[in-house]
Motif scaffolding. Structure first.
Motif, mmCIF file in Angstrom:
data_model
loop_
_atom_site.group_PDB
_atom_site.id
_atom_site.type_symbol
_atom_site.label_atom_id
_atom_site.label_comp_id
_atom_site.label_asym_id
_atom_site.label_seq_id
_atom_site.Cartn_x
_atom_site.Cartn_y
_atom_site.Cartn_z
ATOM 1 N N SER A 44 0.864 -1.178 0.000
ATOM 2 C CA SER A 44 0.000 0.000 0.000
ATOM 3 C C SER A 44 0.905 1.235 0.000
ATOM 4 O O SER A 44 1.435 1.637 1.033
ATOM 5 C CB SER A 44 -0.914 -0.015 1.234
ATOM 6 N N LEU A 45 1.103 1.810 -1.193
ATOM 7 C CA LEU A 45 2.044 2.914 -1.358
ATOM 8 C C LEU A 45 1.338 4.143 -1.922
ATOM 9 O O LEU A 45 0.506 4.031 -2.815
ATOM 10 C CB LEU A 45 3.180 2.506 -2.308
ATOM 11 N N SER A 46 1.707 5.286 -1.418
ATOM 12 C CA SER A 46 1.206 6.560 -1.925
ATOM 13 C C SER A 46 2.338 7.261 -2.651
ATOM 14 O O SER A 46 3.511 6.931 -2.468
ATOM 15 C CB SER A 46 0.729 7.445 -0.771
ATOM 16 N N ARG A 47 2.004 8.251 -3.450
ATOM 17 C CA ARG A 47 3.022 9.050 -4.145
ATOM 18 C C ARG A 47 3.231 10.354 -3.382
ATOM 19 O O ARG A 47 2.276 11.018 -3.007
ATOM 20 C CB ARG A 47 2.597 9.321 -5.580
ATOM 21 N N VAL A 48 4.510 10.696 -3.168
ATOM 22 C CA VAL A 48 4.872 11.944 -2.500
ATOM 23 C C VAL A 48 5.974 12.612 -3.322
ATOM 24 O O VAL A 48 6.785 11.936 -3.944
ATOM 25 C CB VAL A 48 5.343 11.715 -1.041
ATOM 26 N N PRO A 49 6.020 13.950 -3.334
ATOM 27 C CA PRO A 49 7.041 14.630 -4.132
ATOM 28 C C PRO A 49 8.448 14.445 -3.569
ATOM 29 O O PRO A 49 8.650 14.426 -2.357
ATOM 30 C CB PRO A 49 6.623 16.096 -4.097
ATOM 31 N N SER A 50 9.401 14.328 -4.474
ATOM 32 C CA SER A 50 10.819 14.262 -4.122
ATOM 33 C C SER A 50 11.408 15.661 -4.208
ATOM 34 O O SER A 50 10.908 16.506 -4.945
ATOM 35 C CB SER A 50 11.542 13.346 -5.114
ATOM 36 N N CYS A 51 12.516 15.868 -3.504
ATOM 37 C CA CYS A 51 13.226 17.144 -3.634
ATOM 38 C C CYS A 51 13.887 17.244 -5.013
ATOM 39 O O CYS A 51 14.204 18.333 -5.476
ATOM 40 C CB CYS A 51 14.253 17.313 -2.523
ATOM 41 N N GLY A 52 14.101 16.096 -5.681
ATOM 42 C CA GLY A 52 14.646 16.086 -7.040
ATOM 43 C C GLY A 52 16.140 16.322 -7.138
ATOM 44 O O GLY A 52 16.657 16.586 -8.210
ATOM 45 N N VAL A 53 16.848 16.195 -6.024
ATOM 46 C CA VAL A 53 18.294 16.418 -5.991
ATOM 47 C C VAL A 53 18.959 15.190 -5.380
ATOM 48 O O VAL A 53 18.401 14.561 -4.480
ATOM 49 C CB VAL A 53 18.637 17.677 -5.151
ATOM 50 N N GLY A 54 20.141 14.855 -5.883
ATOM 51 C CA GLY A 54 20.842 13.716 -5.330
ATOM 52 C C GLY A 54 22.277 13.647 -5.803
ATOM 53 O O GLY A 54 22.823 14.618 -6.331
ATOM 54 N N SER A 55 22.878 12.482 -5.612
ATOM 55 C CA SER A 55 24.275 12.241 -5.991
ATOM 56 C C SER A 55 24.357 10.993 -6.849
ATOM 57 O O SER A 55 23.633 10.025 -6.616
ATOM 58 C CB SER A 55 25.143 12.030 -4.750
ATOM 59 N N ILE A 56 25.278 11.016 -7.799
ATOM 60 C CA ILE A 56 25.500 9.844 -8.634
ATOM 61 C C ILE A 56 26.275 8.807 -7.831
ATOM 62 O O ILE A 56 27.320 9.095 -7.265
ATOM 63 C CB ILE A 56 26.263 10.216 -9.915
ATOM 64 N N VAL A 57 25.731 7.600 -7.772
ATOM 65 C CA VAL A 57 26.391 6.485 -7.105
ATOM 66 C C VAL A 57 27.309 5.778 -8.096
ATOM 67 O O VAL A 57 28.441 5.443 -7.794
ATOM 68 C CB VAL A 57 25.351 5.487 -6.542
ATOM 69 N N SER A 58 26.790 5.565 -9.307
ATOM 70 C CA SER A 58 27.542 4.888 -10.356
ATOM 71 C C SER A 58 26.950 5.310 -11.697
ATOM 72 O O SER A 58 25.758 5.576 -11.793
ATOM 73 C CB SER A 58 27.417 3.375 -10.186
#
Length: 126
Positions: A44-58
């Motif tokens: 049971s999952l809802s959608r929530v906004p992401s900040c849209g920023v991150g780091s490349i892992v690979s």
């Protein structure tokens, strides 16, 4: 993003916002295309906004042929695993070539190729 086939309006994109999955049972955040909670396994999952920023892992550069037009020239494309500042990791297209360091900062952007279509991709953050 590489989350299955591209459709006119991707379920993890809303009004140029990348949407994550939030578990209704334990509140853990999961990647945009998740079908179940990565912590408790709940469905049971809802959608929530992401900040849209991150780091490349690979990341890696692959070549592909353009989908449109008569040219059969191979085009380099960068695909990556991005760890969002919100927590989840997701697969992503990266515009341009990311810096050599693996923790390069990226921000989500949206391509509007045709009316009503929005495709998320990431660009290197300044």
């Amino acid at each position: 993003m590489i989350e299955g086939s591209h459709v006119a309006v991707l379920p993890h994109v809303a009004a140029d916002r990348l949407m994550l999955r939030s578990c209704d049972d334990c509140s853990a955040l999961s990647a945009p295309g998740s079908a179940h909670c990565s912590d408790c396994g709940g469905t049971s999952l809802s959608r929530v906004p992401s900040c849209g920023v991150g780091s490349i892992v690979s990341s890696t550069v692959v070549t592909s042929r353009p989908r449109r037009g008569p040219a059969a020239v191979e085009v380099p494309c960068t695909i990556a695993i991005v760890e969002l500042d919100d927590g989840p990791w997701t697969y992503a297209w990266i515009e341009g070539r990311p810096p050599a360091r693996s923790d390069a900062r990226v921000r989500v952007r949206f391509a509007h190729e045709e009316p009503g279509e929005r495709y998320p991709y990431f660009v290197c953050a300044a």
